[in-house]
Design an enzyme around this catalytic site. Structure first.
Site, short mmCIF file in Angstrom:
data_model
loop_
_atom_site.label_atom_id
_atom_site.label_comp_id
_atom_site.label_asym_id
_atom_site.label_seq_id
_atom_site.Cartn_x
_atom_site.Cartn_y
_atom_site.Cartn_z
N HIS A 24 55.03 52.41 37.22
CA HIS A 24 55.70 52.39 38.51
C HIS A 24 56.25 51.62 38.48
CE1 HIS A 24 52.08 50.54 39.69
NE2 HIS A 24 51.13 51.23 40.11
N HIS A 78 37.75 54.02 40.68
CA HIS A 78 39.09 53.61 41.25
C HIS A 78 39.85 55.88 41.59
CE1 HIS A 78 42.80 52.50 41.88
NE2 HIS A 78 43.27 52.74 41.16
N GLU A 80 42.95 55.58 41.46
CA GLU A 80 44.85 56.49 40.59
C GLU A 80 44.54 57.08 39.17
OE1 GLU A 80 47.29 52.11 40.24
OE2 GLU A 80 48.61 53.85 40.22
N ASP A 82 45.86 57.37 36.18
CA ASP A 82 45.79 56.25 35.35
C ASP A 82 44.13 55.99 34.63
OD1 ASP A 82 45.33 54.58 37.03
OD2 ASP A 82 45.57 52.83 35.50
N HIS A 145 42.82 47.44 44.13
CA HIS A 145 44.23 47.39 45.32
C HIS A 145 44.63 49.26 45.58
CE1 HIS A 145 46.87 49.96 41.99
NE2 HIS A 145 46.44 50.31 41.72
N ASP A 164 40.37 48.04 37.88
CA ASP A 164 42.19 47.42 37.38
C ASP A 164 42.11 45.54 37.66
OD1 ASP A 164 43.87 49.56 37.13
OD2 ASP A 164 44.34 49.29 40.17
N TYR A 192 50.61 41.11 35.02
CA TYR A 192 49.14 41.99 36.14
C TYR A 192 49.08 42.05 37.45
CZ TYR A 192 45.98 45.55 36.66
OH TYR A 192 45.62 46.71 36.57
N HIS A 225 41.99 48.01 32.46
CA HIS A 225 43.59 47.98 31.59
C HIS A 225 43.09 46.71 30.22
CE1 HIS A 225 45.54 50.98 33.86
NE2 HIS A 225 45.28 50.62 34.93
FE1 FEO Z 1 45.73 51.05 39.90
FE2 FEO Z 1 45.14 51.18 37.02
O1 FEO Z 1 45.67 52.13 38.73
#
Ligand code: FEO
Length: 407
Positions: A24, A78, A80, A82, A145, A164, A192, A225
């Site tokens: 993104h 989370h 999101e 991903d 986040h 994250d 990041y 990640h």
């Molecule tokens: Fe906020 Fe890695 O997703």
């Protein structure tokens, strides 16, 4: 790649995405990973899933340890996509006894997936879930986040599954900080932070204070990640303290776009002025540097000097892109100025200056505009602008204006 046992009976079962290059708007030249963790206990528990196209990798890795249908609890730290993109199919496959999430997580899962009758088990900060020998303690991290974000702490293992937080976009076959180059690791972690968490820096500070207050004993941080911090988890916590305070070094960035190299000549003269006053600087041409790399550079930079020629009564598209992105991420504590060449209307410097003021960047002047190509006296003005910015960054009063020496 096989699953990796990160602690006794706790496995990394995530996926490596070697090929993603844009996240993104954030450039990921070395890909990323979607980390998921499987805990084997009386209640077998999966923490997070992976981006949807990698669902089979997740299932394959889990299957090397147990039959996925034996999983009892799915914890969604989370929402999101991903991390949650595979949740519906994983829930369908494993039929969990509980889908564990924060209150905001439940809302987000419903909004994303319209899931019907999933067995939600909503947890708030401080609540625990017994898995058998192991316990999970939950810590909501709203707006770090996303509103739904939370972390899971396993006290018996001194392990923080940090979602994250403390992550890096870096696909690597290694899993731990002591297996990779430390400078590269911290570079990815800083990028990041600068691109994902910078605007939430006040919340990061509160979170770090809360973790200290709670007295969590942490000897490993496993983010969703990148690389797991086991050698020195305190190192990345200290880095987050510095980054969230937005501590700046003696460093400046001259960030510019150019049409016929006039603004580029001005940028070079600004840099000379910065250096003259003892401030190290980098020239970053927006055609050659990605916005997300610039944000990483900006993380510990005190002085920002932004330049663009005027085009169609505005700024160059790449500068507009940077200003928009940067404004959203809210860097603080900077000083700076604007510059640029123009042909007839010349609005760019004013537009950049106004945007920098809106970002609470302390401007040392209204900037320098040059009609068409800069002459020596114009470059002297740019040199002086660099000196002014440097002196403001270094916290000294500006001295008398001096003509620029050299070219
Ligand atoms: Fe906020 Fe890695 O997703």
């Amino acid at each position: 790649m096989a699953p990796v046992e990160i602690k006794k009976d706790i496995y990394w079962v995530g996926a490596l995405d070697w090929n993603v290059r844009d996240f993104h708007g954030y450039s990921t030249p070395k890909g990323t990973s979607y980390n998921a963790y499987l805990v084997i206990d009386e209640k077998i528990t999966l923490f997070d899933t992976v981006k949807k196209p990698f669902k089979n990798k997740l299932i394959e890795r889990i299957s090397e340890i147990i039959d996925p249908r034996r999983i009892d609890y799915l914890v969604v730290n989370h929402v999101e996509k991903d991390h949650s993109g595979s949740v519906p199919e994983i829930v369908e496959l494993i039929g969990p006894e509980k889908v564990v999430c924060s209150p905001m997580g439940k809302k987000a899962l419903i909004d994303h997936f319209n899931p019907g009758n999933w067995p939600f088990h909503v947890v708030e900060t401080g609540q625990t879930l017994k898995l058998g020998k192991k316990t999970v303690s939950f810590l909501e991290t709203r707006m770090l986040h996303w509103p739904d974000s939370m972390m899971s702490y396993l006290p018996e293992d001194k392990l923080l599954l940090s979602s994250d937080g403390f992550g890096q976009h870096w696909a690597a076959s290694q899993r731990f900080d002591d297996e990779v180059d430390s400078a590269e690791l911290y570079g990815h972690a800083a990028k990041y932070y600068a691109n994902i968490l910078l605007l939430f820096s006040p919340l990061v500070q509160k979170l770090l204070a809360k973790v200290a207050d709670m007295g969590l004993d942490i000897d490993m941080i496993a983010p969703d990640h990148g690389i797991i911090w086991r050698k020195d988890p305190g190192g990345i916590i200290q880095a987050y303290q510095r980054w969230s305070r937005q501590e700046c070094g003696r460093k400046a960035l001259v960030i510019y776009d150019t049409m016929w190299q006039a603004t580029e000549m001005m940028a070079s003269a600004v840099g000379d002025g910065l250096k003259e006053e003892g401030l190290d600087f980098k020239l970053l041409n927006l055609k050659l540097n990605h916005r997300s790399d610039i944000m990483a550079e900006m993380l510990d930079t005190k002085a920002l000097v932004l330049g663009s020629p005027t085009i169609n009564n505005g700024v160059m598209p790449a500068m507009a892109d940077l200003l928009s992105y940067m404004k959203g991420l809210r860097p603080t504590g900077k000083v700076g100025a604007a510059f640029g060449s123009y042909g007839w209307s010349g609005e760019a410097v004013k537009i950049i200056s106004e945007t920098m003021r809106e970002m609470n960047i302390n401007l040392v002047s209204d900037g320098v505009r040059v009609k068409y190509s800069p002459r020596k006296e114009d470059l002297d003005r740019c040199f002086e602008l660099g000196r002014q910015v440097a002196r403001a960054a270094l916290g000294v009063d500006a001295g008398p204006s001096q003509a620029r020496v050299g070219n």
